[in-house]
Enzyme design. Structure first.
Site, PDB file in Angstrom:
ATOM      1  CE  LYS A  13       4.086   1.357   8.069  1.00  7.90           C
ATOM      2  NZ  LYS A  13       5.240   1.292   8.980  1.00  7.90           N
ATOM      3  NE  ARG A 119      12.442  -1.554   4.707  1.00  9.76           N
ATOM      4  CZ  ARG A 119      11.425  -0.856   5.201  1.00  9.76           C
ATOM      5  NH1 ARG A 119      10.282  -1.431   5.493  1.00  9.76           N
ATOM      6  NH2 ARG A 119      11.584   0.432   5.437  1.00  9.76           N
ATOM      7  NE  ARG A 152      12.872   2.930   2.543  1.00 11.89           N
ATOM      8  CZ  ARG A 152      11.707   2.879   3.210  1.00 11.89           C
ATOM      9  NH1 ARG A 152      10.796   1.981   2.889  1.00 11.89           N
ATOM     10  NH2 ARG A 152      11.467   3.714   4.183  1.00 11.89           N
ATOM     11  NE  ARG A 163      12.411   5.210   8.528  1.00 11.76           N
ATOM     12  CZ  ARG A 163      12.676   4.031   7.957  1.00 11.76           C
ATOM     13  NH1 ARG A 163      13.921   3.659   7.771  1.00 11.76           N
ATOM     14  NH2 ARG A 163      11.697   3.267   7.577  1.00 11.76           N
TER      15      ARG A 163
HETATM   16  P1  ADP Z   1       8.478   2.937   6.921  1.00 11.10           P
HETATM   17  O1  ADP Z   1       7.090   2.503   7.222  1.00 11.10           O
HETATM   18  O2  ADP Z   1       9.412   1.840   6.689  1.00 11.10           O
HETATM   19  O3  ADP Z   1       8.994   3.958   7.902  1.00 11.10           O
HETATM   20  P2  ADP Z   1       7.536   4.397   4.550  1.00 11.10           P
HETATM   21  O4  ADP Z   1       7.954   3.819   3.267  1.00 11.10           O
HETATM   22  O5  ADP Z   1       6.122   4.219   4.982  1.00 11.10           O
HETATM   23  O6  ADP Z   1       8.549   3.778   5.600  1.00 11.10           O
HETATM   24  O7  ADP Z   1       7.845   5.967   4.597  1.00 11.10           O
HETATM   25  C1  ADP Z   1       9.100   6.482   4.221  1.00 11.10           C
HETATM   26  C2  ADP Z   1       9.159   7.977   4.465  1.00 11.10           C
HETATM   27  O8  ADP Z   1       8.134   8.652   3.706  1.00 11.10           O
HETATM   28  C3  ADP Z   1       8.917   8.421   5.898  1.00 11.10           C
HETATM   29  O9  ADP Z   1      10.085   8.348   6.689  1.00 11.10           O
HETATM   30  C4  ADP Z   1       8.456   9.880   5.667  1.00 11.10           C
HETATM   31  O10 ADP Z   1       9.525  10.729   5.392  1.00 11.10           O
HETATM   32  C5  ADP Z   1       7.606   9.769   4.420  1.00 11.10           C
HETATM   33  N1  ADP Z   1       6.176   9.516   4.724  1.00 11.10           N
HETATM   34  C6  ADP Z   1       5.452   8.426   4.340  1.00 11.10           C
HETATM   35  N2  ADP Z   1       4.179   8.501   4.775  1.00 11.10           N
HETATM   36  C7  ADP Z   1       4.089   9.663   5.469  1.00 11.10           C
HETATM   37  C8  ADP Z   1       3.040  10.316   6.180  1.00 11.10           C
HETATM   38  N3  ADP Z   1       1.808   9.777   6.290  1.00 11.10           N
HETATM   39  N4  ADP Z   1       3.299  11.503   6.762  1.00 11.10           N
HETATM   40  C9  ADP Z   1       4.508  12.052   6.679  1.00 11.10           C
HETATM   41  N5  ADP Z   1       5.548  11.499   6.047  1.00 11.10           N
HETATM   42  C10 ADP Z   1       5.356  10.318   5.425  1.00 11.10           C
END
Ligand code: ADP
Ligand code: ZN
Length: 214
Positions: A13, A119, A152, A163
């Site tokens: 993404k 990553r 990370r 996750r």
């Molecule tokens: P990835 O897509 O690699 O899992 P992100 O960078 O999008 O990681 O998100 C990292 C963290 O931020 C998630 O594991 C969560 O804790 C939080 N997060 C991000 N977007 C949301 C969302 N829309 N709702 C709830 N938590 C979120």
């Protein structure tokens, strides 16, 4: 144009959004980046979300909804990465904005695990790299801004598994929610090292074919 990009952790993404932003007139907005930068700055928001990010759990809907609504205010052209991640969030978004399409990244668990463990992310701007398949020009340094790259904490194996489970249980139903409501652009990837530019070309041509990009 208002686009959503959706898929499991490690599906690409952030990587694709950043390239799409360079090619069409949309701003990349990532909830993950917003939260990580709040944690780094130790802001009120950062204090509230830190434990969720560390454990790979979802930040509560009410808080995410508020942050996103504020961020989107006055922004007409964007690609939104990381939101909505629950059906509740999808309903909330639907209630205040019409989006033009959802880009769904369809990848296997094997690929996401492989990608996340290698990553590396820029501490400053959030740009995403991979130690083998999307290397920075200089090791440990961001191509875009010169910031330092790091692994990370939530990209470590124990958290990755949680996750992916959270994605399957909480996020996947979002696809069903949008079915028949907005156009879908599906990007299927079965190789961890699929060339990024080819993937992005595929997404952009589907947007063109479906008359979303005009
Ligand atoms: P990835 O897509 O690699 O899992 P992100 O960078 O999008 O990681 O998100 C990292 C963290 O931020 C998630 O594991 C969560 O804790 C939080 N997060 C991000 N977007 C949301 C969302 N829309 N709702 C709830 N938590 C979120
Ligand atoms: Zn950077």
């Amino acid at each position: 144009m208002k686009l959503l990009i959706f898929g499991p952790p490690g599906s690409g993404k952030g990587t694709y959004s950043s390239r799409i932003e360079d090619r069409i007139d949309v701003k990349h907005i990532s909830t993950g980046d917003i939260f990580r930068s709040a944690v780094k700055g130790n802001t009120d928001l950062g204090k509230k979300v830190k434990e969720y990010l560390d454990s790979g759990e979802l930040v509560p809907d009410e808080l995410v909804n508020k942050v996103v609504k504020e961020r989107l205010e006055g922004t007409d052209d964007f690609i939104l990465d990381g939101y909505p991640r629950t059906v509740e969030q999808a309903k909330f978004l639907d209630g205040f904005m019409d989006v033009d399409a959802i880009i769904v990244l369809d990848v296997t668990d094997e690929i996401t695990i492989e990608r996340l463990s290698a990553r590396r992310v820029c501490k400053e701007c959030g740009e995403v790299f991979h130690r083998l398949f999307n290397k920075p020009k200089k090791e440990g340094v961001c191509d875009k801004c010169g910031g330092e790259l790091y692994h990370r904490d939530d990209d470590k194996p124990s958290v990755i598994r949680d996750r992916i489970k959270t994605y399957e249980n909480m996020s996947e139903p979002v696809i069903e929610y949008f079915e028949g409501k907005i156009p879908f652009v599906i990007n299927r990837c079965r190789k961890a090292d699929a060339p990024i530019d080819k993937m992005v070309d595929g997404i952009i041509s589907q947007l063109e074919e479906k008359d979303i990009l005009s």
